[in-house]
Design an enzyme around this catalytic site. Structure first.
Site, PDB file in Angstrom:
ATOM      1  N   TYR A  97      41.483  22.221 -12.705  1.00 51.48           N
ATOM      2  CA  TYR A  97      40.253  23.434 -12.692  1.00 51.48           C
ATOM      3  C   TYR A  97      40.171  24.278 -13.923  1.00 51.48           C
ATOM      4  CZ  TYR A  97      39.557  22.577  -7.719  1.00 51.48           C
ATOM      5  OH  TYR A  97      39.206  21.851  -6.561  1.00 51.48           O
ATOM      6  N   GLY A 108      39.621  19.822 -19.689  1.00 54.11           N
ATOM      7  CA  GLY A 108      40.224  18.714 -18.818  1.00 54.11           C
ATOM      8  C   GLY A 108      40.940  17.876 -19.468  1.00 54.11           C
ATOM      9  N   TYR A 142      35.882  12.037 -14.625  1.00 52.24           N
ATOM     10  CA  TYR A 142      36.920  10.983 -13.937  1.00 52.24           C
ATOM     11  C   TYR A 142      36.425   9.706 -14.423  1.00 52.24           C
ATOM     12  CZ  TYR A 142      39.471  14.916 -12.017  1.00 52.24           C
ATOM     13  OH  TYR A 142      40.217  16.168 -11.918  1.00 52.24           O
TER      14      TYR A 142
END
Length: 171
Positions: A97, A108, A142
Protein backbone atom coordinates in the site's frame (compact mmCIF):
# COMPACT_ATOMS: atom_id res chain seq x y z
CA UNK A 1 13.46 11.15 -5.37
CA UNK A 2 15.41 8.88 -3.02
CA UNK A 3 13.19 6.35 -1.30
CA UNK A 4 14.55 4.52 1.73
CA UNK A 5 13.20 1.09 2.69
CA UNK A 6 13.62 -0.71 5.99
CA UNK A 7 12.14 -3.57 7.94
CA UNK A 8 9.44 -2.63 10.44
CA UNK A 9 10.24 -3.32 14.11
CA UNK A 10 8.03 -3.74 17.18
CA UNK A 11 8.80 -0.13 18.08
CA UNK A 12 7.08 0.94 14.84
CA UNK A 13 3.69 -0.52 15.78
CA UNK A 14 1.78 2.80 15.98
CA UNK A 15 3.37 4.02 12.75
CA UNK A 16 2.48 0.73 11.06
CA UNK A 17 -1.12 1.05 12.17
CA UNK A 18 -1.30 4.65 10.96
CA UNK A 19 0.07 3.95 7.47
CA UNK A 20 -2.03 0.78 7.23
CA UNK A 21 -5.29 2.54 8.06
CA UNK A 22 -4.53 5.62 5.97
CA UNK A 23 -3.56 3.76 2.81
CA UNK A 24 -6.42 1.27 3.09
CA UNK A 25 -8.92 4.11 3.53
CA UNK A 26 -7.47 6.00 0.55
CA UNK A 27 -7.60 2.88 -1.62
CA UNK A 28 -11.08 1.62 -0.83
CA UNK A 29 -13.32 4.11 1.01
CA UNK A 30 -14.77 5.44 -2.25
CA UNK A 31 -15.97 1.93 -3.24
CA UNK A 32 -17.29 0.63 0.08
CA UNK A 33 -19.69 1.66 2.82
CA UNK A 34 -18.38 3.59 5.79
CA UNK A 35 -19.66 0.84 8.10
CA UNK A 36 -17.78 -1.92 6.25
CA UNK A 37 -14.62 0.20 6.16
CA UNK A 38 -14.83 0.99 9.87
CA UNK A 39 -15.37 -2.66 10.76
CA UNK A 40 -12.41 -3.79 8.65
CA UNK A 41 -10.09 -1.12 10.06
CA UNK A 42 -11.11 -1.92 13.63
CA UNK A 43 -10.83 -5.69 13.29
CA UNK A 44 -8.02 -6.24 10.80
CA UNK A 45 -5.76 -3.27 11.54
CA UNK A 46 -6.06 -3.10 15.32
CA UNK A 47 -2.90 -2.67 17.39
CA UNK A 48 -3.34 -6.16 18.86
CA UNK A 49 -3.70 -7.82 15.44
CA UNK A 50 -0.77 -5.92 13.94
CA UNK A 51 1.38 -6.72 17.00
CA UNK A 52 0.59 -10.42 16.61
CA UNK A 53 1.47 -10.25 12.91
CA UNK A 54 4.75 -8.42 13.65
CA UNK A 55 5.70 -11.10 16.16
CA UNK A 56 5.08 -13.95 13.71
CA UNK A 57 8.46 -15.29 12.55
CA UNK A 58 6.93 -16.05 9.12
CA UNK A 59 5.72 -12.49 8.50
CA UNK A 60 7.78 -9.44 7.62
CA UNK A 61 6.75 -5.80 7.18
CA UNK A 62 8.75 -3.11 5.41
CA UNK A 63 8.36 0.67 5.22
CA UNK A 64 9.19 2.93 2.30
CA UNK A 65 10.09 6.45 3.42
CA UNK A 66 10.84 9.72 1.71
CA UNK A 67 12.57 12.41 3.76
CA UNK A 68 11.77 10.54 7.01
CA UNK A 69 8.04 10.28 6.16
CA UNK A 70 6.64 6.76 5.80
CA UNK A 71 4.78 6.75 2.49
CA UNK A 72 4.15 3.04 1.91
CA UNK A 73 4.47 -0.42 3.38
CA UNK A 74 4.76 -4.06 2.41
CA UNK A 75 3.65 -7.20 4.24
CA UNK A 76 5.15 -10.56 3.31
CA UNK A 77 4.05 -14.00 4.51
CA UNK A 78 5.86 -17.28 4.07
CA UNK A 79 5.60 -20.73 5.57
CA UNK A 80 2.58 -21.11 7.84
CA UNK A 81 1.69 -17.39 7.82
CA UNK A 82 0.31 -17.49 4.27
CA UNK A 83 -3.39 -16.67 4.10
CA UNK A 84 -4.87 -18.76 1.29
CA UNK A 85 -2.23 -20.90 -0.35
CA UNK A 86 -0.32 -22.98 2.16
CA UNK A 87 2.64 -23.94 -0.01
CA UNK A 88 5.59 -24.03 2.41
CA UNK A 89 7.98 -23.00 -0.36
CA UNK A 90 5.98 -20.00 -1.63
CA UNK A 91 6.02 -16.32 -0.65
CA UNK A 92 2.83 -14.28 -0.30
CA UNK A 93 2.62 -10.53 -0.75
CA UNK A 94 -0.34 -9.81 1.49
CA UNK A 95 -0.12 -6.03 1.25
CA UNK A 96 1.59 -3.35 -0.78
CA UNK A 97 0.00 0.00 0.00
CA UNK A 98 1.27 3.43 -1.04
CA UNK A 99 -0.12 6.81 0.02
CA UNK A 100 -2.19 8.19 -2.85
CA UNK A 101 0.06 11.26 -3.22
CA UNK A 102 2.94 8.90 -4.13
CA UNK A 103 1.20 6.64 -6.65
CA UNK A 104 2.96 6.16 -9.98
CA UNK A 105 6.35 7.11 -8.51
CA UNK A 106 7.86 3.57 -8.51
CA UNK A 107 7.31 3.08 -4.76
CA UNK A 108 5.41 -0.17 -5.34
CA UNK A 109 8.23 -1.35 -7.59
CA UNK A 110 10.77 -0.66 -4.81
CA UNK A 111 8.69 -2.69 -2.36
CA UNK A 112 8.22 -5.48 -4.88
CA UNK A 113 12.03 -5.66 -5.18
CA UNK A 114 12.15 -6.48 -1.45
CA UNK A 115 9.66 -9.31 -2.02
CA UNK A 116 11.75 -10.64 -4.90
CA UNK A 117 14.87 -10.57 -2.72
CA UNK A 118 13.08 -12.40 0.10
CA UNK A 119 11.79 -14.99 -2.37
CA UNK A 120 15.35 -15.53 -3.54
CA UNK A 121 16.55 -15.92 0.07
CA UNK A 122 13.99 -18.60 0.87
CA UNK A 123 14.30 -20.15 -2.61
CA UNK A 124 10.60 -19.73 -3.32
CA UNK A 125 9.53 -21.04 -6.73
CA UNK A 126 6.81 -18.40 -6.93
CA UNK A 127 5.29 -15.31 -5.30
CA UNK A 128 1.54 -15.03 -5.02
CA UNK A 129 -0.99 -12.44 -3.90
CA UNK A 130 -4.68 -11.58 -3.88
CA UNK A 131 -6.02 -8.35 -5.39
CA UNK A 132 -9.60 -7.09 -5.51
CA UNK A 133 -11.11 -7.73 -8.91
CA UNK A 134 -12.19 -4.04 -9.16
CA UNK A 135 -8.79 -2.58 -8.24
CA UNK A 136 -7.73 -1.83 -11.81
CA UNK A 137 -4.64 0.15 -10.84
CA UNK A 138 -3.24 -2.69 -8.72
CA UNK A 139 -4.19 -5.33 -11.31
CA UNK A 140 -2.41 -3.34 -14.03
CA UNK A 141 0.68 -2.93 -11.82
CA UNK A 142 0.94 -6.63 -11.05
CA UNK A 143 0.35 -7.63 -14.67
CA UNK A 144 3.14 -5.25 -15.74
CA UNK A 145 5.41 -6.99 -13.24
CA UNK A 146 4.67 -10.40 -14.77
CA UNK A 147 2.01 -11.71 -12.37
CA UNK A 148 -0.76 -13.84 -13.88
CA UNK A 149 -4.21 -14.56 -12.45
CA UNK A 150 -4.75 -18.25 -11.65
CA UNK A 151 -7.70 -18.42 -9.21
CA UNK A 152 -9.88 -16.35 -6.91
CA UNK A 153 -11.07 -16.26 -3.32
CA UNK A 154 -13.45 -14.30 -1.11
CA UNK A 155 -12.12 -11.33 0.82
CA UNK A 156 -14.41 -10.11 3.56
CA UNK A 157 -14.43 -6.34 4.01
CA UNK A 158 -16.68 -5.72 6.98
CA UNK A 159 -19.88 -7.55 6.07
CA UNK A 160 -19.24 -7.40 2.32
CA UNK A 161 -17.86 -10.47 0.59
CA UNK A 162 -15.68 -9.40 -2.32
CA UNK A 163 -13.78 -11.37 -4.93
CA UNK A 164 -10.00 -11.21 -4.98
CA UNK A 165 -8.11 -12.53 -7.95
CA UNK A 166 -5.17 -14.68 -6.95
CA UNK A 167 -2.09 -13.86 -9.00
CA UNK A 168 1.24 -15.62 -9.28
CA UNK A 169 4.74 -14.73 -10.42
CA UNK A 170 6.85 -17.79 -11.19
CA UNK A 171 10.50 -17.32 -10.38
Amino acid sequence: MSVHTRRVTKGDLLLLQDISKTTFWEAFAHSNTEADMAMYLEEQLSLDKLKTELENPHTEFYFASLENQVIAYLKLNFGTAQTAIKDKAALEIERIYVLKAFHRKKIGTALLAIALQKAKEIQAPFIWLGVWEHNKQALDFYKQQGFEAFDQHIFKLGNDEQTDLLMCLKL
